[in-house]
Design a protein around this motif. Structure first.
Motif, PDB file in Angstrom:
ATOM      1  N   ILE A 124       0.704  -1.035   0.024  1.00  0.00           N
ATOM      2  CA  ILE A 124      -0.098  -0.035  -0.001  1.00  0.00           C
ATOM      3  C   ILE A 124       1.094   1.306   0.031  1.00  0.00           C
ATOM      4  N   ALA A 125       1.854   1.376   0.668  1.00  0.00           N
ATOM      5  CA  ALA A 125       2.847   2.420   0.863  1.00  0.00           C
ATOM      6  C   ALA A 125       3.472   2.744  -0.569  1.00  0.00           C
ATOM      7  N   ILE A 126       3.866   1.783  -1.496  1.00  0.00           N
ATOM      8  CA  ILE A 126       4.468   1.843  -2.694  1.00  0.00           C
ATOM      9  C   ILE A 126       3.311   2.176  -3.774  1.00  0.00           C
ATOM     10  N   ILE A 213       2.911 -12.803   0.723  1.00  0.00           N
ATOM     11  CA  ILE A 213       4.077 -12.171   0.322  1.00  0.00           C
ATOM     12  C   ILE A 213       4.882 -11.910  -0.805  1.00  0.00           C
ATOM     13  N   LEU A 214       4.806 -13.108  -1.649  1.00  0.00           N
ATOM     14  CA  LEU A 214       5.192 -13.249  -2.885  1.00  0.00           C
ATOM     15  C   LEU A 214       4.415 -12.427  -3.914  1.00  0.00           C
ATOM     16  N   SER A 215       3.249 -12.636  -3.782  1.00  0.00           N
ATOM     17  CA  SER A 215       2.044 -11.903  -4.672  1.00  0.00           C
ATOM     18  C   SER A 215       2.219 -10.232  -4.317  1.00  0.00           C
ATOM     19  N   SER A 216       2.376  -9.914  -2.994  1.00  0.00           N
ATOM     20  CA  SER A 216       2.497  -8.441  -2.696  1.00  0.00           C
ATOM     21  C   SER A 216       3.739  -7.880  -3.473  1.00  0.00           C
ATOM     22  N   TYR A 217       4.822  -8.644  -3.200  1.00  0.00           N
ATOM     23  CA  TYR A 217       6.102  -8.117  -3.992  1.00  0.00           C
ATOM     24  C   TYR A 217       6.087  -8.158  -5.606  1.00  0.00           C
ATOM     25  N   ALA A 218       5.107  -9.379  -6.120  1.00  0.00           N
ATOM     26  CA  ALA A 218       5.019  -9.177  -7.481  1.00  0.00           C
ATOM     27  C   ALA A 218       4.331  -7.839  -7.871  1.00  0.00           C
ATOM     28  N   GLY A 221       6.877  -4.888  -7.717  1.00  0.00           N
ATOM     29  CA  GLY A 221       7.587  -4.918  -8.913  1.00  0.00           C
ATOM     30  C   GLY A 221       6.965  -4.305 -10.257  1.00  0.00           C
ATOM     31  N   VAL A 222       5.569  -4.974 -10.525  1.00  0.00           N
ATOM     32  CA  VAL A 222       5.028  -4.361 -11.706  1.00  0.00           C
ATOM     33  C   VAL A 222       4.785  -2.783 -11.485  1.00  0.00           C
ATOM     34  N   ALA A 223       4.314  -2.304 -10.346  1.00  0.00           N
ATOM     35  CA  ALA A 223       3.900  -0.896 -10.155  1.00  0.00           C
ATOM     36  C   ALA A 223       5.329   0.029 -10.502  1.00  0.00           C
ATOM     37  N   LEU A 233      12.701   3.162  -7.997  1.00  0.00           N
ATOM     38  CA  LEU A 233      13.259   2.049  -7.987  1.00  0.00           C
ATOM     39  C   LEU A 233      14.005   1.827  -6.605  1.00  0.00           C
ATOM     40  N   ARG A 234      14.768   2.674  -6.432  1.00  0.00           N
ATOM     41  CA  ARG A 234      15.756   2.849  -5.077  1.00  0.00           C
ATOM     42  C   ARG A 234      14.887   2.918  -3.905  1.00  0.00           C
ATOM     43  N   LYS A 235      13.762   3.832  -3.996  1.00  0.00           N
ATOM     44  CA  LYS A 235      12.739   4.099  -2.908  1.00  0.00           C
ATOM     45  C   LYS A 235      12.271   2.522  -2.507  1.00  0.00           C
ATOM     46  N   ALA A 236      11.824   1.904  -3.617  1.00  0.00           N
ATOM     47  CA  ALA A 236      11.386   0.699  -3.359  1.00  0.00           C
ATOM     48  C   ALA A 236      12.137  -0.533  -2.468  1.00  0.00           C
ATOM     49  N   LEU A 237      13.437  -0.500  -3.075  1.00  0.00           N
ATOM     50  CA  LEU A 237      14.453  -1.243  -2.801  1.00  0.00           C
ATOM     51  C   LEU A 237      14.671  -1.054  -1.282  1.00  0.00           C
ATOM     52  N   SER A 238      15.036   0.495  -0.905  1.00  0.00           N
ATOM     53  CA  SER A 238      15.326   0.605   0.405  1.00  0.00           C
ATOM     54  C   SER A 238      14.236   0.344   1.425  1.00  0.00           C
ATOM     55  N   THR A 239      12.858   0.460   0.945  1.00  0.00           N
ATOM     56  CA  THR A 239      11.780   0.258   1.715  1.00  0.00           C
ATOM     57  C   THR A 239      11.566  -1.212   1.792  1.00  0.00           C
TER      58      THR A 239
END
Length: 320
Positions: A124-126, A213-218, A221-223, A233-239
């Motif tokens: 939700i945050a991303i 969890i896998l579904s959420s991160y998939a 990744g698409v978003a 991308l950097r923000k998502a990775l750091s989060t």
């Protein structure tokens, strides 16, 4: 197993991590050090999350619950193992063994549910940041936590009751605590019902959070891919990086331990893997979240500064 050897078991003998007496002091020292780091690190995270005003958000509420679970999980098994490591008598009563099994399965399953809730929070945050504070509320997190406790407790109670219905042909448990796998191995007959539950209801309760969890991160990744932004991308990775690392550590060992046919069980290797998710993972979790999270590091600095100032003032008042 030969049914002629069946006996009424009133206590179990926990064989521990190793049967070699010369390595017991080494095991004791290493495990004790890791246990103390795990308890103190997670306790510090709980204190920081509840005392710092900047961390009064749903994400850090869930993180504090995860730290509480890690303290509980490692305390269920490790203190008893430390006592048995330096003791000749390594017995545990039948009733205490079943109680330990219940709490271990409930708390261990709860960790996966909390990680799933944290994955939803990150999603939700991303993916929907403008509505984050209206969707992910403290009330929602509290409701998820309480519901998860009910589910894992009922699941653990079911397994514990089924274990009490088994007939055992021995009482020597090749483990350092009462876990479901070594207890099933002591059964005089093949526990078909228990094995079916592990691969049906057990998968639903324990592994379904992993698929969530896998579904959420998939979806994350698409978003992020649609944004075509290096900064996003950097923000998502750091989060998400800390959370992903914790998920891999937990489920890597859980899948290795439980979700495989009984014919492939190797209890000597299993008890070595078990030390990983009962001690090592709880020890690493606070380090991962504190080292890779600027907000947590800032809160730790403020807490230590506040403690230092209050201590100095106390000394000054004492000297006066």
């Amino acid at each position: 197993m030969d049914t002629r050897n069946r006996t009424e078991v009133t206590e179990f003998v926990l064989l521990g991590l190793s049967s070699w007496p010369e390595v017991q002091p080494v095991i004791f020292g290493i495990v004790l050090a890791m246990y103390l780091v795990a308890v103190m690190g997670n306790m510090l995270l709980v204190i920081v999350a509840h005392s710092d005003p900047k961390l009064q958000t749903p994400m850090y509420f869930l993180l504090s619950q995860l730290s509480f679970i890690d303290i509980f999980l490692t305390t269920i098994t490790v203190p008893q193992m430390l006592v048995h490591t330096l003791s000749v008598h390594r017995t545990i009563s039948y009733n205490c063994c079943i109680i330990q099994l219940f709490f271990f399965m409930a708390v261990g399953s709860m960790e996966g549910h909390l990680l799933a809730a944290m994955a939803y929070d990150r999603y939700i945050a991303i993916c929907d940041p403008l509505r984050y504070f209206t969707i992910v509320t403290h009330r929602l997190c509290l409701r998820i936590t309480l519901t998860s406790w009910v589910v894992v407790s009922l699941n653990s109670l079911l397994y514990s009751v089924l274990v009490t219905r088994l007939t055992f042909c021995g009482n020597q448990v090749t483990h350092f605590f009462c876990d479901i796998t070594p207890l099933l191995q002591l059964s005089c007959t093949r526990p078909v019902v228990n094995e079916m539950l592990i691969f049906t209801e057990g998968v639903a309760v324990v592994v379904s959070p992993f698929f969530f969890i896998l579904s959420s991160y998939a979806r994350i990744g698409v978003a992020v891919a649609r944004m075509h932004s290096v900064a996003a991308l950097r923000k998502a990775l750091s989060t998400c990086s800390s959370h992903i690392l914790v998920v891999l550590l937990l489920y890597g060992s859980v899948i290795r331990m439980y979700l495989r046919p009984s014919s492939s069980y190797d209890l000597d290797q299993d008890r070595q893997v078990a030390i990983f998710y009962t001690v090592v993972t709880p020890m690493l979790n606070p380090l991962i979240y504190s080292l890779r999270n600027q907000e947590v590091k800032g809160a730790l600095r403020r807490l230590l500064r506040k403690y230092y100032v209050s201590t100095c003032l106390g000394w000054i008042q004492t000297c006066q």
